[in-house]
Design an enzyme around this catalytic site. Structure first.
Site, PDB file in Angstrom:
ATOM      1  CG  ASP A 218      -1.896  -1.102   1.276  1.00  0.00           C
ATOM      2  OD1 ASP A 218      -1.907  -1.921   0.343  1.00  0.00           O
ATOM      3  OD2 ASP A 218      -2.656  -1.174   2.270  1.00  0.00           O
TER       4      ASP A 218
ATOM      5  CG  ASP B 137      -3.345   3.805  -0.346  1.00  0.00           C
ATOM      6  OD1 ASP B 137      -3.010   4.913   0.133  1.00  0.00           O
ATOM      7  OD2 ASP B 137      -4.001   2.969   0.297  1.00  0.00           O
TER       8      ASP B 137
ATOM      9  CG  HIS C 269      -5.355  -1.022  -2.171  1.00  0.00           C
ATOM     10  ND1 HIS C 269      -5.291  -1.468  -0.882  1.00  0.00           N
ATOM     11  CD2 HIS C 269      -5.017   0.303  -2.125  1.00  0.00           C
ATOM     12  CE1 HIS C 269      -4.922  -0.485  -0.084  1.00  0.00           C
ATOM     13  NE2 HIS C 269      -4.766   0.610  -0.815  1.00  0.00           N
TER      14      HIS C 269
ATOM     15  CG  ASP D 152      -3.156  -5.655  -4.754  1.00  0.00           C
ATOM     16  OD1 ASP D 152      -4.176  -5.105  -4.319  1.00  0.00           O
ATOM     17  OD2 ASP D 152      -2.120  -5.794  -4.074  1.00  0.00           O
TER      18      ASP D 152
ATOM     19  CB  CYS E  58      -1.922  -6.756   0.343  1.00  0.00           C
ATOM     20  SG  CYS E  58      -3.276  -6.529  -0.788  1.00  0.00           S
TER      21      CYS E  58
END
Ligand code: DAV
Length: 355
Positions: free
Chosen positions: A111, A187, A236, A238, A345
């Site tokens: 992050d 982020d 995010h 991913d 992550c």
């Protein structure tokens, strides 16, 4: 160290050095507008009651064991694993403009840190409870600088009330951002670096001004391609797309249609294959995923073009990846998933070789 020995030479190259996060002292974020916009509805009560307090001890302990096991497996493959430093997240954070009950954690290096070859950018994050998170990485960043990395720290965002669109009506069917453009924030996990092309998204933690800042810093040698997805509460990228090896991208079919994704990517991807990820396996007695969707099955880590680490219960994904020639290392990670991510992550690659 020689410049040729550091950095990400190839996004799918052999992993040599990586940061793996820690959950020590993890605190529950307070229920503010950002948490409300991004976190699963069924846990809003949990955030309301526990904001500023420790995450349940049993999940912290379980996740610690899983992270240590993950680390041991990486080390057994000859990979150097760095860990952030424990800092005290129980203390309130205050600036002249605001105060939080606590910090968050140093569980998700993905992050915070965006690694682009030998540049490491520490993202100007928009959650107030993450304001001091970089302190856990100060020693590592100093080490990487001494190894030859260029450490880039953007201006610290003020995160004043006026950054957040308090009057936004949160909508379950499409994305309307909580953030406005009053200062750049992002982020790192909203971006996936594929050499000179960076695929990214606008989200509830990344605004257009943040994307512009990144474009300016990276200059003409890099192309930032911003994609639109069906994610109605993006935070995010991913668990939406995950490139697996040269020519192959894993796609969350609930978040983006493959044709739509293809049409948004630069020409270089025309010949790439896009493969739909199977639905995540969710069991009734799984620990709660307080901070994410169930699609963490996609959030895997590749060690090279033939090897991937996948959560042990995700058999359909294991089968799919095996079909594509991957050797799969299956390990438990369900306690860690309470904190909002999985292997991808929890990690940030520092060195990947050419192949
Ligand atoms: O449910 O999309 C993605 C990963 C968060 N760090 C989700 C979470």
């Amino acid at each position: 160290m020689k410049r040729s020995d550091i950095g990400i030479k190839n996004p799918f190259g052999k992993l040599k050095r990586i940061i793996v996060g820690i959950v020590d002292g993890a605190r529950v974020p307070e229920l503010d507008i950002l948490v409300l916009a991004t976190m699963p509805k069924k846990y809003i009560d949990f955030f309301n009651k526990n904001g500023g307090k420790s995450f349940p001890k049993k999940y912290i302990e379980g996740a610690k064991k899983e992270l240590n096991n993950f680390t041991k497996i990486l080390e057994s493959k000859g990979i150097i694993v760095d860990r952030p430093k424990k800092i005290n997240f129980s203390k309130p954070i205050s600036t002249p403009y605001w105060k939080t009950k606590s910090g968050l954690y140093a569980a998700m290096p993905r992050d915070l840190l965006l690694v682009i070859d030998t540049k490491i950018i520490a993202a100007p994050m928009s959650w107030r409870c993450r304001y001091r998170e970089i302190e856990a990485y100060k020693d590592l960043l100093a080490l990487y600088e001494s190894m030859g990395y260029e450490i880039i720290i953007p201006p610290k965002p003020k995160l004043k009330d006026e950054l957040y669109n308090k009057n936004v009506v949160l909508n379950e069917s499409y994305f309307v951002s909580i953030l406005n453009e009053s200062e750049p924030v992002f982020d790192a996990a909203d971006f996936i670096v594929l050499d000179k092309i960076i695929i990214g998204q606008e989200s509830h933690v990344t605004n257009k001004a943040g994307i512009e800042w990144l474009k300016n810093v990276l200059g003409k040698n890099y192309e930032i391609c911003i994609i639109k997805t069906n994610d109605n509460k993006p935070m995010h990228i991913d668990a939406t797309i995950l490139p697996l090896k040269e020519g192959l991208i894993l796609v969350n079919p609930e978040r983006i249609d493959i044709q739509k994704l293809r049409s948004q990517l630069p020409n270089q991807f025309k010949t790439w294959e896009f493969v739909e990820a199977p639905k995540p396996i969710v069991k009734e007695n799984d620990p709660p995923k307080y901070m994410s969707s169930d699609w963490l099955n996609i959030n895997i880590l590749t060690l090279d073009s033939n090897t991937a680490i996948v959560e042990e219960s995700q058999e359909p994904l294991v089968k799919l990846l095996e079909k594509y020639g991957f050797d799969i290392i299956k390990i438990p990670f369900k306690n860690f998933q309470c904190f909002g991510g999985s292997f991808h992550c929890a990690a940030q690659e520092i060195i990947r070789g050419k192949e």
